[in-house]
Design a protein around this motif. Structure first.
Motif, mmCIF file in Angstrom:
data_model
loop_
_atom_site.group_PDB
_atom_site.id
_atom_site.type_symbol
_atom_site.label_atom_id
_atom_site.label_comp_id
_atom_site.label_asym_id
_atom_site.label_seq_id
_atom_site.Cartn_x
_atom_site.Cartn_y
_atom_site.Cartn_z
ATOM 1 N N ALA A 152 -15.169 27.153 -10.628
ATOM 2 C CA ALA A 152 -13.874 27.775 -10.388
ATOM 3 C C ALA A 152 -14.004 29.275 -10.171
ATOM 4 O O ALA A 152 -14.686 29.965 -10.928
ATOM 5 C CB ALA A 152 -12.939 27.486 -11.569
ATOM 6 N N GLY A 153 -13.359 29.792 -9.106
ATOM 7 C CA GLY A 153 -13.368 31.227 -8.827
ATOM 8 C C GLY A 153 -14.625 31.740 -8.184
ATOM 9 O O GLY A 153 -14.748 32.948 -7.935
ATOM 10 N N SER A 154 -15.573 30.860 -7.895
ATOM 11 C CA SER A 154 -16.847 31.323 -7.339
ATOM 12 C C SER A 154 -16.791 31.517 -5.834
ATOM 13 O O SER A 154 -17.642 32.216 -5.265
ATOM 14 C CB SER A 154 -17.965 30.330 -7.682
ATOM 15 O OG SER A 154 -17.732 29.095 -7.027
ATOM 16 N N GLY A 155 -15.823 30.884 -5.177
ATOM 17 C CA GLY A 155 -15.770 30.940 -3.724
ATOM 18 C C GLY A 155 -16.717 29.974 -3.054
ATOM 19 O O GLY A 155 -16.735 29.855 -1.826
ATOM 20 N N ASP A 156 -17.528 29.285 -3.806
ATOM 21 C CA ASP A 156 -18.468 28.298 -3.260
ATOM 22 C C ASP A 156 -17.685 27.061 -2.824
ATOM 23 O O ASP A 156 -16.921 26.485 -3.607
ATOM 24 C CB ASP A 156 -19.481 27.922 -4.337
ATOM 25 C CG ASP A 156 -20.670 27.151 -3.766
ATOM 26 O OD1 ASP A 156 -20.441 26.318 -2.853
ATOM 27 O OD2 ASP A 156 -21.792 27.367 -4.227
ATOM 28 N N PRO A 157 -17.828 26.625 -1.562
ATOM 29 C CA PRO A 157 -17.079 25.448 -1.089
ATOM 30 C C PRO A 157 -17.427 24.164 -1.832
ATOM 31 O O PRO A 157 -16.698 23.177 -1.755
ATOM 32 C CB PRO A 157 -17.457 25.348 0.394
ATOM 33 C CG PRO A 157 -18.746 26.089 0.511
ATOM 34 C CD PRO A 157 -18.685 27.183 -0.507
ATOM 35 N N ARG A 158 -18.536 24.172 -2.565
ATOM 36 C CA ARG A 158 -18.906 22.979 -3.329
ATOM 37 C C ARG A 158 -18.212 22.920 -4.678
ATOM 38 O O ARG A 158 -18.352 21.938 -5.420
ATOM 39 C CB ARG A 158 -20.416 22.953 -3.529
ATOM 40 C CG ARG A 158 -21.195 22.825 -2.230
ATOM 41 C CD ARG A 158 -22.673 23.071 -2.434
ATOM 42 N NE ARG A 158 -22.932 24.455 -2.827
ATOM 43 C CZ ARG A 158 -24.133 24.951 -3.050
ATOM 44 N NH1 ARG A 158 -25.196 24.163 -2.899
ATOM 45 N NH2 ARG A 158 -24.297 26.213 -3.401
ATOM 46 N N ALA A 159 -17.471 23.965 -5.018
ATOM 47 C CA ALA A 159 -16.789 24.007 -6.310
ATOM 48 C C ALA A 159 -15.705 22.936 -6.377
ATOM 49 O O ALA A 159 -15.082 22.586 -5.367
ATOM 50 C CB ALA A 159 -16.185 25.384 -6.544
ATOM 51 N N GLY A 160 -15.487 22.409 -7.557
ATOM 52 C CA GLY A 160 -14.487 21.371 -7.745
ATOM 53 C C GLY A 160 -13.092 21.869 -7.455
ATOM 54 O O GLY A 160 -12.627 22.830 -8.046
ATOM 55 N N GLY A 161 -12.382 21.219 -6.492
ATOM 56 C CA GLY A 161 -10.986 21.518 -6.216
ATOM 57 C C GLY A 161 -10.766 22.671 -5.266
ATOM 58 O O GLY A 161 -9.667 22.840 -4.749
ATOM 59 N N GLU A 162 -11.786 23.525 -4.992
ATOM 60 C CA GLU A 162 -11.556 24.705 -4.173
ATOM 61 C C GLU A 162 -11.271 24.329 -2.723
ATOM 62 O O GLU A 162 -10.413 24.899 -2.072
ATOM 63 C CB GLU A 162 -12.771 25.632 -4.235
ATOM 64 C CG GLU A 162 -12.998 26.244 -5.604
ATOM 65 C CD GLU A 162 -12.995 27.766 -5.537
ATOM 66 O OE1 GLU A 162 -13.065 28.304 -4.421
ATOM 67 O OE2 GLU A 162 -12.897 28.406 -6.591
#
Length: 473
Positions: free
Chosen positions: A447-457
């Motif tokens: 969360a909040g990392s900006g990584d497209p692999r992040a959950g829900g982003e």
């Protein structure tokens, strides 16, 4: 005055006036005598199979002078016996044709004006092609369709004054359709539905036959439109932008003529139509789908000189709390306990859309896993005009026990002995014992990392309506 052009009467040649007179069997625009006359019903429906000669009164089992009470009673009896839901599957298609035939025969016989036309002219009274210029659509009809059904004035384009030589106010030959959404439950789509409702609509005045004036009264030119039936004015189409637009005259209702107050029809007050209520029947075949349109032909508002449009219902399926539908297939959750998942079961697992209980047997030794899908062939939605059905897909949802369901340590040991043994423990040089949060979700992952692999982003970006954007240099 016109009738719905969907008549599908299943009978068909007019009776001879005497036994010695030959029966007309040629489906032409002329009668047997060679003069224009009543066409046989076979003319209007050439693709139907040959059947015995019947009139529309005989379709309902009536004589020519039957009263309205007798007509209504005969219709209810015939409609009940021919209803598609009351016959075996293999007879359903023919029953639908017979049911529509009976309904349309009743529609003509029960309406005084239509019955008079039928008694006087036969089925030719309802043939729109028998009038002048019926060989095809005229240019005014084409322009009306191009410009949204707008009256074309003297045969010309809207706002351009018409073409020279045109013969006065014109309007499309067919009235507008009335479309509306009709909500249906999944149960109703599964079993089929017939419902009645009261329709309030404009009907051509029977007293003045749609002229708007008393018998013998002479109309005068409309002062507002100068007999054109349409008026032209400026219409704003945007900030600082206007255009000339043509619309139907609000005084003469597009006729170009009006009557003095003392010469107007007493029934319609010069409006040429009267408001009436009519009970209509809406039949939704079983297996119908979302977005399907049910058409009641010719039941929209009437106007003199026009064929009435249709009432069109677009089916809107109400979401179901238990079942989901895709085409002819259904899906539903199969909720079972952990014990049932491990040891099997035999019980009714859900109630189907028609009220039947669906029993499922899983033998001992067969283990069901979370999210496993079981397909039950032939228990989906029915296919229209068929005895076949789609499939039912059951998605396994296992209900695990709550914390603290077992407190006896000896019972735990017994359970461990019954269940499969765990994998051998992992051996490492360094071991850290950690704490954990059992209520976490993958929404917190990255969360909040900006990584497209992040959950829900990724989903959040879509919901905001923002796609990938190029950075400005």
């Amino acid at each position: 005055m016109t009738a719905p052009n969907s008549l599908i009467f299943a009978s068909y040649l007019p009776k001879s006036k005497s036994r010695s007179e030959p029966r007309c069997t040629t489906p032409l625009t002329e009668s047997c005598s060679g003069k224009p006359g009543n066409r046989s019903l076979r003319y209007y429906f050439p693709n139907l199979p040959p059947r015995p000669t019947l009139t529309i009164t005989e379709i309902l089992g009536l004589t020519k002078g039957a009263s309205k009470t007798e007509i209504k009673k005969a219709y209810h009896k015939a409609a009940l016996t021919s209803h598609p839901d009351k016959v075996p599957v293999e007879e359903r298609e023919s029953a639908e044709i017979k049911f529509k035939t009976v309904s349309q025969a009743y529609e003509i016989l029960y309406d005084d004006e239509k019955r008079h036309l039928y008694d006087t002219h036969g089925m030719a009274a309802f043939d729109s092609s028998s009038g002048p210029g019926s060989a095809g659509m005229d240019v005014n009809d084409i322009l009306a369709q191009m410009f949204g059904g707008m009256d074309m004035g003297e045969g010309g384009f809207p706002g351009m004054g018409g073409f020279p030589g045109a013969g006065g106010p014109r309007r499309p030959r067919r009235g507008k359709n009335e479309e509306q959404e009709y909500e249906v439950t999944l149960e109703e789509l599964y079993k089929g539905k017939t419902t009645r409702f009261a329709s309030t609509k404009n009907v051509v005045c029977g007293t003045c036959n749609g002229s708007g004036g008393k018998q013998g009264a002479k109309p005068r030119q409309c002062d507002r439109c100068k007999g054109q039936g349409v008026t032209t004015g400026l219409q704003q189409v945007g900030p600082g932008l206007v255009t000339r637009a043509t619309s139907e005259c609000i005084v003469c209702k597009g006729t170009g003529e009006t009557f003095k107050d003392n010469q107007k029809c007493k029934k319609c007050k010069g409006e040429r139509v009267v408001i009436t209520k009519k009970v209509l029947e809406l039949y939704i075949p079983r297996g119908s789908i979302e977005g399907e349109k049910i058409v009641l032909q010719g039941e929209a508002d009437q106007r003199p000189g026009q064929e009435p449009g249709d009432i069109i219902f677009e089916l809107s399926e109400v979401p179901h709390e238990k079942f989901s539908r895709a085409g002819a297939d259904l899906s539903a959750d199969l909720s079972i306990t952990l014990a049932e998942a491990l040891t099997g079961f035999s019980r009714v697992v859900l109630t189907h859309l028609d009220g039947r209980g669906i029993q499922l047997t899983v033998p001992q030794g067969r283990v069901l896993k979370p999210e496993q899908v079981l397909k039950v062939t032939g228990e989906g939605m029915p296919l229209k005009r068929s005895d076949q059905k789609g499939d039912l897909f059951l998605i396994v949802r296992i209900k695990f026990p709550e914390d603290g369901w077992l407190n006896d340590k000896s019972e735990f040991e017994k359970l461990k002995e019954l269940l499969p043994k765990p994998s051998p423990p992992k051996i490492t040089d360094i071991i850290d014992e950690v704490e954990y949060d059992s209520d976490a979700t993958l929404e917190d992952f990255g969360a909040g990392s900006g990584d497209p692999r992040a959950g829900g982003e990724w989903e959040d970006d879509d919901e905001d309506g923002e796609g990938a954007q190029c950075a400005q240099q």
